[in-house]
Design a protein around this motif. Structure first.
Motif, PDB file in Angstrom:
ATOM      1  N   ALA A  84       0.830  -1.148   0.139  1.00 14.43           N
ATOM      2  CA  ALA A  84      -0.019   0.013  -0.152  1.00 14.43           C
ATOM      3  C   ALA A  84       0.772   1.185   0.046  1.00 14.43           C
ATOM      4  O   ALA A  84       1.790   1.297   0.764  1.00 14.43           O
ATOM      5  N   ALA A  85       0.430   2.204  -0.680  1.00 16.14           N
ATOM      6  CA  ALA A  85       1.297   3.420  -0.845  1.00 16.14           C
ATOM      7  C   ALA A  85       0.747   4.308   0.327  1.00 16.14           C
ATOM      8  O   ALA A  85      -0.542   4.524   0.661  1.00 16.14           O
ATOM      9  N   VAL A  86       1.711   4.840   1.241  1.00 16.32           N
ATOM     10  CA  VAL A  86       1.342   5.766   2.402  1.00 16.32           C
ATOM     11  C   VAL A  86       2.101   7.143   2.324  1.00 16.32           C
ATOM     12  O   VAL A  86       3.370   7.115   1.786  1.00 16.32           O
ATOM     13  N   GLY A 125       6.506  13.015   3.315  1.00 23.67           N
ATOM     14  CA  GLY A 125       7.099  11.938   3.246  1.00 23.67           C
ATOM     15  C   GLY A 125       6.312  10.707   2.687  1.00 23.67           C
ATOM     16  O   GLY A 125       5.027  11.044   2.491  1.00 23.67           O
ATOM     17  N   SER A 126       6.749   9.495   2.125  1.00 17.69           N
ATOM     18  CA  SER A 126       5.915   8.666   1.640  1.00 17.69           C
ATOM     19  C   SER A 126       7.073   7.315   1.768  1.00 17.69           C
ATOM     20  O   SER A 126       8.199   7.231   1.889  1.00 17.69           O
ATOM     21  N   THR A 127       6.048   6.107   1.920  1.00 17.09           N
ATOM     22  CA  THR A 127       6.546   4.722   1.698  1.00 17.09           C
ATOM     23  C   THR A 127       5.587   3.738   1.288  1.00 17.09           C
ATOM     24  O   THR A 127       4.400   4.154   0.835  1.00 17.09           O
ATOM     25  N   GLN A 128       6.115   2.714   1.281  1.00 14.85           N
ATOM     26  CA  GLN A 128       4.909   1.405   1.078  1.00 14.85           C
ATOM     27  C   GLN A 128       5.033   0.594   2.275  1.00 14.85           C
ATOM     28  O   GLN A 128       5.910   0.340   2.984  1.00 14.85           O
ATOM     29  N   THR A 129       4.007  -0.166   2.349  1.00 13.99           N
ATOM     30  CA  THR A 129       3.809  -1.075   3.555  1.00 13.99           C
ATOM     31  C   THR A 129       4.553  -2.529   2.886  1.00 13.99           C
ATOM     32  O   THR A 129       4.699  -2.749   1.945  1.00 13.99           O
ATOM     33  N   ASP A 130       5.081  -3.071   4.149  1.00 19.69           N
ATOM     34  CA  ASP A 130       5.764  -4.391   3.979  1.00 19.69           C
ATOM     35  C   ASP A 130       4.604  -5.425   4.140  1.00 19.69           C
ATOM     36  O   ASP A 130       3.473  -5.185   3.822  1.00 19.69           O
ATOM     37  N   LYS A 169      -2.003   9.150   4.761  1.00 21.84           N
ATOM     38  CA  LYS A 169      -2.987   8.694   3.769  1.00 21.84           C
ATOM     39  C   LYS A 169      -2.537   7.506   3.213  1.00 21.84           C
ATOM     40  O   LYS A 169      -1.381   7.375   2.924  1.00 21.84           O
ATOM     41  N   ALA A 170      -3.236   6.316   3.220  1.00 23.38           N
ATOM     42  CA  ALA A 170      -2.885   4.917   2.491  1.00 23.38           C
ATOM     43  C   ALA A 170      -3.831   4.602   1.849  1.00 23.38           C
ATOM     44  O   ALA A 170      -5.122   4.632   1.815  1.00 23.38           O
ATOM     45  N   THR A 171      -3.314   4.327   0.291  1.00 24.31           N
ATOM     46  CA  THR A 171      -4.165   3.815  -0.546  1.00 24.31           C
ATOM     47  C   THR A 171      -3.827   2.458  -1.092  1.00 24.31           C
ATOM     48  O   THR A 171      -2.699   1.978  -1.087  1.00 24.31           O
ATOM     49  N   ASN A 172      -5.056   1.595  -0.967  1.00 27.56           N
ATOM     50  CA  ASN A 172      -4.844   0.241  -0.975  1.00 27.56           C
ATOM     51  C   ASN A 172      -4.176  -0.224  -2.474  1.00 27.56           C
ATOM     52  O   ASN A 172      -4.470   0.378  -3.326  1.00 27.56           O
ATOM     53  N   ALA A 173      -3.518  -1.256  -2.165  1.00 28.61           N
ATOM     54  CA  ALA A 173      -2.756  -1.938  -3.302  1.00 28.61           C
ATOM     55  C   ALA A 173      -3.664  -2.697  -3.972  1.00 28.61           C
ATOM     56  O   ALA A 173      -4.511  -3.554  -3.553  1.00 28.61           O
ATOM     57  N   GLY A 174      -3.491  -3.065  -5.343  1.00 27.12           N
ATOM     58  CA  GLY A 174      -4.418  -3.985  -5.971  1.00 27.12           C
ATOM     59  C   GLY A 174      -5.530  -3.349  -6.854  1.00 27.12           C
ATOM     60  O   GLY A 174      -5.495  -2.137  -7.001  1.00 27.12           O
ATOM     61  N   GLY A 175      -6.489  -4.165  -7.182  1.00 29.45           N
ATOM     62  CA  GLY A 175      -7.494  -3.854  -8.260  1.00 29.45           C
ATOM     63  C   GLY A 175      -8.544  -2.668  -7.763  1.00 29.45           C
ATOM     64  O   GLY A 175      -9.092  -2.018  -8.304  1.00 29.45           O
ATOM     65  N   TYR A 176      -8.782  -3.004  -6.078  1.00 30.81           N
ATOM     66  CA  TYR A 176      -9.849  -1.895  -5.796  1.00 30.81           C
ATOM     67  C   TYR A 176      -9.230  -0.811  -5.058  1.00 30.81           C
ATOM     68  O   TYR A 176      -8.571  -0.875  -3.969  1.00 30.81           O
ATOM     69  N   ALA A 177      -9.101   0.281  -5.814  1.00 28.62           N
ATOM     70  CA  ALA A 177      -8.537   1.468  -5.149  1.00 28.62           C
ATOM     71  C   ALA A 177      -9.113   2.118  -3.908  1.00 28.62           C
ATOM     72  O   ALA A 177     -10.498   2.662  -4.221  1.00 28.62           O
ATOM     73  N   SER A 178      -8.917   2.347  -2.802  1.00 29.24           N
ATOM     74  CA  SER A 178      -9.588   2.913  -1.703  1.00 29.24           C
ATOM     75  C   SER A 178      -8.466   3.657  -1.015  1.00 29.24           C
ATOM     76  O   SER A 178      -7.362   3.137  -0.784  1.00 29.24           O
ATOM     77  N   THR A 179      -9.135   4.670  -0.157  1.00 29.56           N
ATOM     78  CA  THR A 179      -7.720   5.287   0.835  1.00 29.56           C
ATOM     79  C   THR A 179      -8.549   5.377   2.077  1.00 29.56           C
ATOM     80  O   THR A 179      -9.721   5.266   2.504  1.00 29.56           O
ATOM     81  N   ALA A 180      -7.557   5.555   3.022  1.00 21.41           N
ATOM     82  CA  ALA A 180      -7.804   5.678   4.540  1.00 21.41           C
ATOM     83  C   ALA A 180      -6.885   6.845   4.944  1.00 21.41           C
ATOM     84  O   ALA A 180      -5.722   6.878   4.823  1.00 21.41           O
ATOM     85  N   THR A 181      -7.564   7.810   5.780  1.00 24.88           N
ATOM     86  CA  THR A 181      -6.673   8.834   6.306  1.00 24.88           C
ATOM     87  C   THR A 181      -6.850   9.116   7.747  1.00 24.88           C
ATOM     88  O   THR A 181      -7.772   8.731   8.310  1.00 24.88           O
ATOM     89  N   GLU A 182      -5.629   9.565   8.402  1.00 22.76           N
ATOM     90  CA  GLU A 182      -5.869   9.999   9.914  1.00 22.76           C
ATOM     91  C   GLU A 182      -5.032  11.104  10.141  1.00 22.76           C
ATOM     92  O   GLU A 182      -3.780  11.030   9.756  1.00 22.76           O
ATOM     93  N   LEU A 183      -5.405  12.065  10.999  1.00 21.23           N
ATOM     94  CA  LEU A 183      -4.471  13.141  11.328  1.00 21.23           C
ATOM     95  C   LEU A 183      -3.900  12.826  12.479  1.00 21.23           C
ATOM     96  O   LEU A 183      -4.256  12.147  13.511  1.00 21.23           O
ATOM     97  N   VAL A 184      -2.349  13.099  12.507  1.00 21.77           N
ATOM     98  CA  VAL A 184      -1.780  12.705  13.520  1.00 21.77           C
ATOM     99  C   VAL A 184      -0.737  13.938  14.086  1.00 21.77           C
ATOM    100  O   VAL A 184      -0.508  14.845  13.137  1.00 21.77           O
TER     101      VAL A 184
END
Length: 92
Positions: A25-27, A37-42, A59-74
């Protein structure tokens, strides 16, 4: 950590169907519209970003066929911040 849910097409009482880790997943860490900053999940869905003190939207974006995102303020200060973002798997 980035997880995906739901993971079972039908959930039944008494049968667990917990969210699963998302590998690749792209973060990104956003300060307003700027990417700080950016990275990918292991393979376990874990990620690590080193950021200066401040407020960020992670912000994380799901990897694979169904693109969805989730966000959180930190708020980043002198201690590590642990968050779990759950992206939509697309299973209905």
């Amino acid at each position: 950590m980035v997880l995906t849910a739901p993971v079972c097409p039908v959930e039944r009482v008494g049968q667990e169907c917990p969210p699963r880790p998302v590998s690749g997943a792209a973060v990104v860490a956003l300060d307003g519209d700027a990417v700080r900053g950016s990275t990918q999940t292991d393979s376990t869905g874990a990620f690590h970003l080193t950021l200066p003190d401040g407020r960020y939207v992670i912000k994380a974006t799901n990897a694979g066929g169904y693109a969805s995102t989730a966000t959180e303020l930190v708020v980043i200060s002198d201690r590590p911040v642990h968050i779990t973002l759950v992206v939509d798997s697309g299973i209905r």
